[in-house]
Design a protein around this motif. Structure first.
Motif, mmCIF file in Angstrom:
data_model
loop_
_atom_site.group_PDB
_atom_site.id
_atom_site.type_symbol
_atom_site.label_atom_id
_atom_site.label_comp_id
_atom_site.label_asym_id
_atom_site.label_seq_id
_atom_site.Cartn_x
_atom_site.Cartn_y
_atom_site.Cartn_z
ATOM 1 N N SER A 38 -31.894 10.752 27.859
ATOM 2 C CA SER A 38 -32.109 11.520 26.764
ATOM 3 C C SER A 38 -33.108 10.912 25.739
ATOM 4 O O SER A 38 -34.013 11.446 24.959
ATOM 5 C CB SER A 38 -30.918 12.069 25.948
ATOM 6 N N THR A 39 -32.884 9.816 25.674
ATOM 7 C CA THR A 39 -34.111 8.791 25.035
ATOM 8 C C THR A 39 -35.221 8.494 25.742
ATOM 9 O O THR A 39 -36.160 7.867 25.234
ATOM 10 C CB THR A 39 -33.351 7.538 24.388
ATOM 11 N N ARG A 40 -35.233 8.999 26.939
ATOM 12 C CA ARG A 40 -36.517 8.879 27.732
ATOM 13 C C ARG A 40 -37.014 7.329 28.340
ATOM 14 O O ARG A 40 -38.076 6.960 28.066
ATOM 15 C CB ARG A 40 -37.672 9.651 27.290
ATOM 16 N N LEU B 163 -41.130 9.633 32.539
ATOM 17 C CA LEU B 163 -40.447 8.771 31.640
ATOM 18 C C LEU B 163 -38.723 9.111 31.487
ATOM 19 O O LEU B 163 -38.497 9.455 30.574
ATOM 20 C CB LEU B 163 -41.237 9.018 30.308
ATOM 21 N N LEU C 273 -44.418 3.148 25.915
ATOM 22 C CA LEU C 273 -45.265 3.962 25.014
ATOM 23 C C LEU C 273 -44.712 3.648 23.339
ATOM 24 O O LEU C 273 -45.840 3.754 22.605
ATOM 25 C CB LEU C 273 -44.611 5.252 25.277
ATOM 26 N N TYR C 274 -43.613 3.287 23.365
ATOM 27 C CA TYR C 274 -43.379 3.214 21.848
ATOM 28 C C TYR C 274 -42.184 1.967 21.860
ATOM 29 O O TYR C 274 -40.969 2.097 21.532
ATOM 30 C CB TYR C 274 -42.294 4.420 21.091
ATOM 31 N N VAL D 255 -41.077 2.485 14.948
ATOM 32 C CA VAL D 255 -40.482 3.655 15.366
ATOM 33 C C VAL D 255 -38.791 3.542 15.213
ATOM 34 O O VAL D 255 -38.246 2.618 15.095
ATOM 35 C CB VAL D 255 -40.606 4.176 16.842
ATOM 36 N N THR D 256 -38.290 4.814 15.262
ATOM 37 C CA THR D 256 -36.792 4.857 14.875
ATOM 38 C C THR D 256 -36.408 5.494 16.328
ATOM 39 O O THR D 256 -36.931 6.421 16.706
ATOM 40 C CB THR D 256 -36.429 6.065 13.709
ATOM 41 N N TYR D 257 -35.296 5.046 17.010
ATOM 42 C CA TYR D 257 -34.657 5.411 18.146
ATOM 43 C C TYR D 257 -33.278 5.996 17.899
ATOM 44 O O TYR D 257 -32.783 5.466 17.068
ATOM 45 C CB TYR D 257 -34.592 4.310 19.268
ATOM 46 N N GLY D 258 -32.851 7.088 18.490
ATOM 47 C CA GLY D 258 -31.595 7.516 18.115
ATOM 48 C C GLY D 258 -31.258 8.044 16.817
ATOM 49 O O GLY D 258 -30.047 7.908 16.383
ATOM 50 N N GLU E 196 -34.950 21.514 21.317
ATOM 51 C CA GLU E 196 -36.317 21.116 21.556
ATOM 52 C C GLU E 196 -36.406 19.940 22.627
ATOM 53 O O GLU E 196 -37.356 19.687 23.616
ATOM 54 C CB GLU E 196 -37.350 21.093 20.518
ATOM 55 N N HIS E 197 -35.729 19.009 22.030
ATOM 56 C CA HIS E 197 -35.567 17.703 22.840
ATOM 57 C C HIS E 197 -34.905 17.922 24.314
ATOM 58 O O HIS E 197 -35.537 17.363 25.413
ATOM 59 C CB HIS E 197 -34.850 16.391 22.203
ATOM 60 N N ARG F 242 -35.414 20.845 25.978
ATOM 61 C CA ARG F 242 -36.422 21.295 26.948
ATOM 62 C C ARG F 242 -37.550 20.491 27.346
ATOM 63 O O ARG F 242 -38.052 20.666 28.222
ATOM 64 C CB ARG F 242 -37.181 22.442 25.773
ATOM 65 N N GLN F 243 -37.951 19.429 26.493
ATOM 66 C CA GLN F 243 -38.828 18.382 26.901
ATOM 67 C C GLN F 243 -38.293 17.610 28.271
ATOM 68 O O GLN F 243 -38.908 17.470 29.085
ATOM 69 C CB GLN F 243 -38.877 17.165 25.822
#
Lengths: 386, 99
Positions: A97-99, A160, A197-198, A207-210, A220-221, A223-224
């Motif tokens: 889910s965090t790709r 990813l 990427l990040y 960047v902020t994870y989680g 939406e996430h 769906r991605q």
């Protein structure tokens, strides 16, 4: 030039890991995977890899360390089996889910209880909705090849997603086979450098994870993620083709073995496909037009291509090495039936087999195919249970 | 109202790739008590500014000049931490500010 070696499945995958030389490997032992990481730890101790090897205190920690390292920007690998995978579960979802393009080898083993160390697919099949791409190997050669290709599939910018590569516990993991090992330079050139990427370690671009993701964006996430899995359908065959050119071995999303003109097609995955090929050869020698479709990619499930490959048959028999309690048949059966629904009315018979490592023999498979052809099988069947 | 961005328009994996964008998320509506500061009592010791978990105390030239009501959640830490001898901040029910 490739080298031919006599290797166990575990050792073959550890060779792939040595050649990939990942930035970080999280390591925790569990039968029948232990020897895989033990071999890799030998390479580490001998200075043959530059990897940061983290010996963690549990599989939950192994996947957590993998998530952290991958978010930091590292190329990360790990491996587990059965109850170890079950303990990872929470973080297995989070990785996808965090790709994060982590790659993991799962040496298939039955889940407890009662405790059992031998092969079935209950561990990885339970993970089929975690959002990981899943590849299943028939033999140690494929286990080696999949481990290398997994890196490219996972890290592809259109994908990813993490990739889980399976090999059957003991049947492959502890059995010595002929395995062709590519040159180290060939593998390094094939996988290339990883450009995250990040990466969290890029302090100039924080960047902020989680973070919290509620009713407004969580959907939406997801769906991605669904879209990334769809993209994998395009990317995987491209990488298979590229690796096929490099290795001289052919890879397709599933293998068609004498299935083009077959009246009855068997569908299975893992090492049983090897046994099935012998059964099909013997049936063909006796005038029965039998064929095999061996699944390699289970997620994303190749439903469209399978409809095309299966629709010429009069009957389809599916072998499931895991039970889906309360469902109509095992996981592969459910996918196949769903793929065929509304497109064909060929009967599909499911056979649950091999739970807890119970052997399956050539005659069992011949019997399955004959019963399917005669229409004498029930919708749900069991091989060898008393 | 402007439609929120769709799945093709947002970073993957729930990542936030813009540093400090929490400021865009206005949390002031969560508040049920509002801090009201008595400028005559305030000694500008900035203890409230240090303790405010939402960086909602507005300071200019070393002096407290107000509260950022778009982000203040009304937790009352500022009033609690204001020195006993000063007590410049009172928490007032938000309903008293409504028409």
């Amino acid at each position: 030039m490739a080298k031919v070696r006599a290797l166990t499945g575990n050792h073959a995958v550890s060779e792939a890991m040595r050649q990939i030389d990942p930035d970080v490997v999280a390591c925790y032992p569990i039968t029948p995977q232990t020897e895989l990481m033990q071999k890799f730890a030998d390479f580490y101790a001998d200075g043959l890899v530059r990897t940061e090897l983290i010996c963690v205190e549990s599989e939950h920690s192994a996947m957590s360390a993998s998530v952290g390292a991958s978010a930091a920007g590292a190329r990360v690998m790990t491996a587990t089996a059965a109850n170890g995978l079950a303990l990872m579960w929470e973080i297995v979802y989070i990785a996808a889910s965090t790709r994060l393009p982590i790659t993991m080898t799962v040496v298939n083993r039955a889940l407890s209880a009662p405790i059992n160390i031998h092969c079935d697919h209950s561990d990885s099949m339970g993970c089929r909705d975690t959002g990981w791409i899943q590849l299943y190997a028939e033999n140690s050669q494929e286990a080696y090849d999949h481990a290398i290709m997994a890196v490219r599939i996972a890290e592809h910018p259109d994908v990813l997603l993490p990739v889980m590569s399976m090999l059957d516990g003991f049947i492959l993991s502890h059995t010595m086979e002929r395995v062709e090992i590519l040159e180290d330079e060939q593998v390094k050139a094939f996988i290339g450098d990883y450009t995250p990427l990040y990466p969290l370690l890029d302090v100039d671009n924080p960047v902020t994870y989680g973070p919290l993701d509620l009713q407004d964006y969580y959907f939406e996430h997801k769906r991605q993620q669904i879209g990334a899995m769809e993209n994998a359908r395009v990317v995987i065959p491209e990488i298979f083709a590229e690796y096929g050119n490099l290795s001289g071995r052919e890879f397709d999303i599933f293998e068609r073995y004498k299935s083009d003109d077959a009246e009855v097609i068997l569908v299975c995955l893992g090492s049983t496909a090897g046994t099935a090929k012998v059964a099909i050869d013997e049936l063909r020698a006796g005038g029965i037009k039998a064929g095999l479709v061996k699944l390699r990619v289970f997620r994303p499930f190749p439903h469209g291509e399978l409809v095309e490959a299966l629709s010429g048959a009069r009957a389809i028999a599916v072998l499931d090495r895991s039970a889906s309690f309360g469902a109509e048949g095992g996981p592969i059966h459910a996918e196949i039936r769903s793929a065929l629904y509304g497109r064909t009315d060929i009967p599909v018979y499911d056979y649950i087999y091999g739970l807890g490592g119970r052997n399956i023999f050539v005659d069992d498979i011949k019997n399955v195919i004959n019963l399917a052809l005669e229409g004498k099988a029930g919708e749900m069947n069991y091989i060898g249970v008393r | 109202m402007k439609k929120a961005p769709g799945y093709k328009d947002i970073p993957i994996g729930g990542l936030i790739i813009e540093a400090g964008n929490a400021e865009k998320y206005e949390t002031g509506s969560w508040r049920s008590f509002r801090p009201v500061r008595d400028d005559e009592k305030c000694i500008h010791c900035l203890i409230c500014w240090i303790f405010c978990p939402d960086s909602a105390i507005i300071v200019e030239d070393g002096k407290v000049v107000g509260v950022d009501l778009d982000h203040c959640k009304g937790c009352g830490i500022c009033a609690r931490e204001c020195p006993k001898k000063v007590q410049a901040i009172t928490m007032v029910k938000e309903s008293e500010f409504r028409e």
